[in-house]
Scaffold this active site. Sequence first.
Site, short mmCIF file in Angstrom:
data_model
loop_
_atom_site.label_atom_id
_atom_site.label_comp_id
_atom_site.label_asym_id
_atom_site.label_seq_id
_atom_site.Cartn_x
_atom_site.Cartn_y
_atom_site.Cartn_z
N GLY A 17 -15.20 -16.10 6.76
CA GLY A 17 -15.24 -15.57 8.12
C GLY A 17 -16.60 -15.12 8.61
O GLY A 17 -16.71 -14.56 9.70
N THR A 18 -17.66 -15.39 7.85
CA THR A 18 -18.98 -14.92 8.31
C THR A 18 -19.39 -15.60 9.62
O THR A 18 -19.95 -14.95 10.51
CB THR A 18 -20.11 -15.19 7.27
N GLY A 19 -19.12 -16.91 9.72
CA GLY A 19 -19.50 -17.64 10.94
C GLY A 19 -18.76 -17.09 12.15
O GLY A 19 -19.34 -16.90 13.23
N CYS A 20 -17.47 -16.82 11.98
CA CYS A 20 -16.65 -16.29 13.09
C CYS A 20 -17.18 -14.92 13.50
O CYS A 20 -17.34 -14.63 14.70
CB CYS A 20 -15.18 -16.15 12.66
N THR A 32 -17.52 -14.57 1.51
CA THR A 32 -18.14 -14.88 2.81
C THR A 32 -17.13 -15.53 3.77
O THR A 32 -17.53 -16.16 4.74
CB THR A 32 -19.33 -15.85 2.62
N LYS A 79 -27.68 -21.81 11.36
CA LYS A 79 -27.47 -20.75 10.36
C LYS A 79 -27.74 -21.28 8.96
O LYS A 79 -27.27 -22.35 8.59
CB LYS A 79 -26.02 -20.26 10.44
N1 LIG Z 1 -24.93 -14.81 0.82
C1 LIG Z 1 -25.43 -14.45 2.00
N2 LIG Z 1 -26.27 -13.40 2.10
C2 LIG Z 1 -26.79 -13.01 3.29
N3 LIG Z 1 -26.51 -13.64 4.45
C3 LIG Z 1 -25.68 -14.70 4.43
C4 LIG Z 1 -25.10 -15.17 3.21
N4 LIG Z 1 -24.30 -16.25 3.48
C5 LIG Z 1 -24.38 -16.43 4.81
N5 LIG Z 1 -25.21 -15.53 5.39
C6 LIG Z 1 -25.53 -15.38 6.79
O1 LIG Z 1 -24.28 -15.29 7.48
C7 LIG Z 1 -24.34 -15.93 8.73
C8 LIG Z 1 -23.29 -17.06 8.77
O2 LIG Z 1 -23.91 -18.19 8.21
P1 LIG Z 1 -23.23 -19.42 7.51
O3 LIG Z 1 -24.27 -20.47 7.43
O4 LIG Z 1 -22.58 -18.97 6.25
O5 LIG Z 1 -22.16 -19.78 8.60
P2 LIG Z 1 -20.80 -20.50 8.44
O6 LIG Z 1 -20.91 -21.54 7.39
O7 LIG Z 1 -20.35 -20.88 9.79
O8 LIG Z 1 -19.93 -19.36 7.92
P3 LIG Z 1 -18.71 -19.49 6.94
O9 LIG Z 1 -19.26 -19.24 5.57
O10 LIG Z 1 -17.84 -18.42 7.44
O11 LIG Z 1 -18.14 -20.87 7.12
C9 LIG Z 1 -25.81 -16.40 8.85
O12 LIG Z 1 -26.58 -15.39 9.48
C10 LIG Z 1 -26.24 -16.58 7.42
O13 LIG Z 1 -27.64 -16.52 7.30
C1 LIG Z 2 -8.89 -20.41 12.38
C2 LIG Z 2 -10.18 -20.51 11.67
N1 LIG Z 2 -11.31 -20.63 12.37
C3 LIG Z 2 -12.49 -20.72 11.73
C4 LIG Z 2 -12.54 -20.71 10.37
C5 LIG Z 2 -13.86 -20.87 9.69
O1 LIG Z 2 -14.18 -19.71 9.05
P1 LIG Z 2 -14.81 -19.75 7.62
O2 LIG Z 2 -15.69 -20.97 7.58
O3 LIG Z 2 -15.61 -18.52 7.60
O4 LIG Z 2 -13.69 -19.79 6.64
C6 LIG Z 2 -11.34 -20.58 9.66
N2 LIG Z 2 -11.31 -20.55 8.31
N3 LIG Z 2 -10.17 -20.49 10.34
#
Ligand SMILES: Nc1ncnc2c1ncn2[C@@H]1O[C@H](COP(=O)(O)OP(=O)(O)OP(=O)(O)O)[C@@H](O)[C@H]1O
Ligand SMILES: Cc1ncc(COP(=O)(O)O)c(N)n1
Length: 264
Positions: A209-212, A207, A176
């Site tokens: 929780g986007t990964g979750c 953002t 990602k």
């Molecule tokens: N600012 C943004 N605009 C559009 N898409 C985004 C943006 N930030 C993240 N994404 C998308 O969101 C999804 C999650 O990607 P990201 O790399 O942020 O994951 P993550 O780091 O596990 O998430 P988190 O930010 O929750 O820790 C991917 O499809 C990424 O391309």
């Molecule tokens: C319990 C739990 N699992 C996963 C994430 C990662 O999510 P994010 O990187 O989007 O904060 C989080 N913050 N908390």
Amino acid sequence: MNNVSCALTIAGTDPSGGAGIQADLKTFQELQTYGMSVITSVVAQNTTGVTSVHHMPINMIEDQLEVIIKDMPIHALKTGMIANKQMMEIISKKIEKMDAPYVMDPVMVATSGDSLIDTEARSFLREYLLPQTALVTPNIPEAEFITGHSIETLEDMKDAAKHIVDHFNADAALIKGGHMKAEAVDFLYDGSAMHTFSAKRINTKNTHGTGCTYSAAITSYLAKGYSMVEAVQKSKDFVTAAISKSFELGYGNGPTNHWAIRER
Ligand SMILES: Nc1ncnc2c1ncn2[C@@H]1O[C@H](COP(=O)(O)OP(=O)(O)OP(=O)(O)O)[C@@H](O)[C@H]1O
Ligand SMILES: Cc1ncc(COP(=O)(O)O)c(N)n1
């Protein structure tokens, strides 16, 4: 309704509702999948960070998994935060019993920068859990840890996806690009082809929780029987909409909006 698609998440909690189990269940519900959850750790966190963590005893994690396995259909499952090796060992054993695609979000650090799993667990996840996955969904820092190579370009991202499939026997890897600067582009390698999923970068700090949310959406679509490529494309659309309409809530990185796309 006996043709319902059932999805399971095994993860930690977020009482502020943006990440972890709460984000997963909201996503399952929004995508009309029957959602089930096994809690690994209770995490006191909000949009600004983590204050404390309480890990579930191993036998409690085992019992939660066993009651579901004995009683409920599981059409797809995902894991999020698994804090230590002992938890991973029992989860790995139970996943072996589930005849369902397994999506691993290799959660290591929250958006806030707080570490969510210990060092030994990072290695165990890579060596032992990865080979069980239908898909692993690392962000850039997680992919760097798994491969041991730094990622600076889009080519590096593709190499990382191939490396993870070729060296760790994951069926597929989705790298990602949320942490890159330009477009929000992700690469999926499924052992035979490289697929690109791209969206315009949205200018927001919200953002959390986007990964979750992304991995839970993929799990939902797999539970419903979509192919991996279709599941990722539909989930990319879902997470992009959820970010574009994310909530200005809390003092830190606000949560994404799970009802941004209403799929019926
Ligand atoms: N600012 C943004 N605009 C559009 N898409 C985004 C943006 N930030 C993240 N994404 C998308 O969101 C999804 C999650 O990607 P990201 O790399 O942020 O994951 P993550 O780091 O596990 O998430 P988190 O930010 O929750 O820790 C991917 O499809 C990424 O391309
Ligand atoms: C319990 C739990 N699992 C996963 C994430 C990662 O999510 P994010 O990187 O989007 O904060 C989080 N913050 N908390």
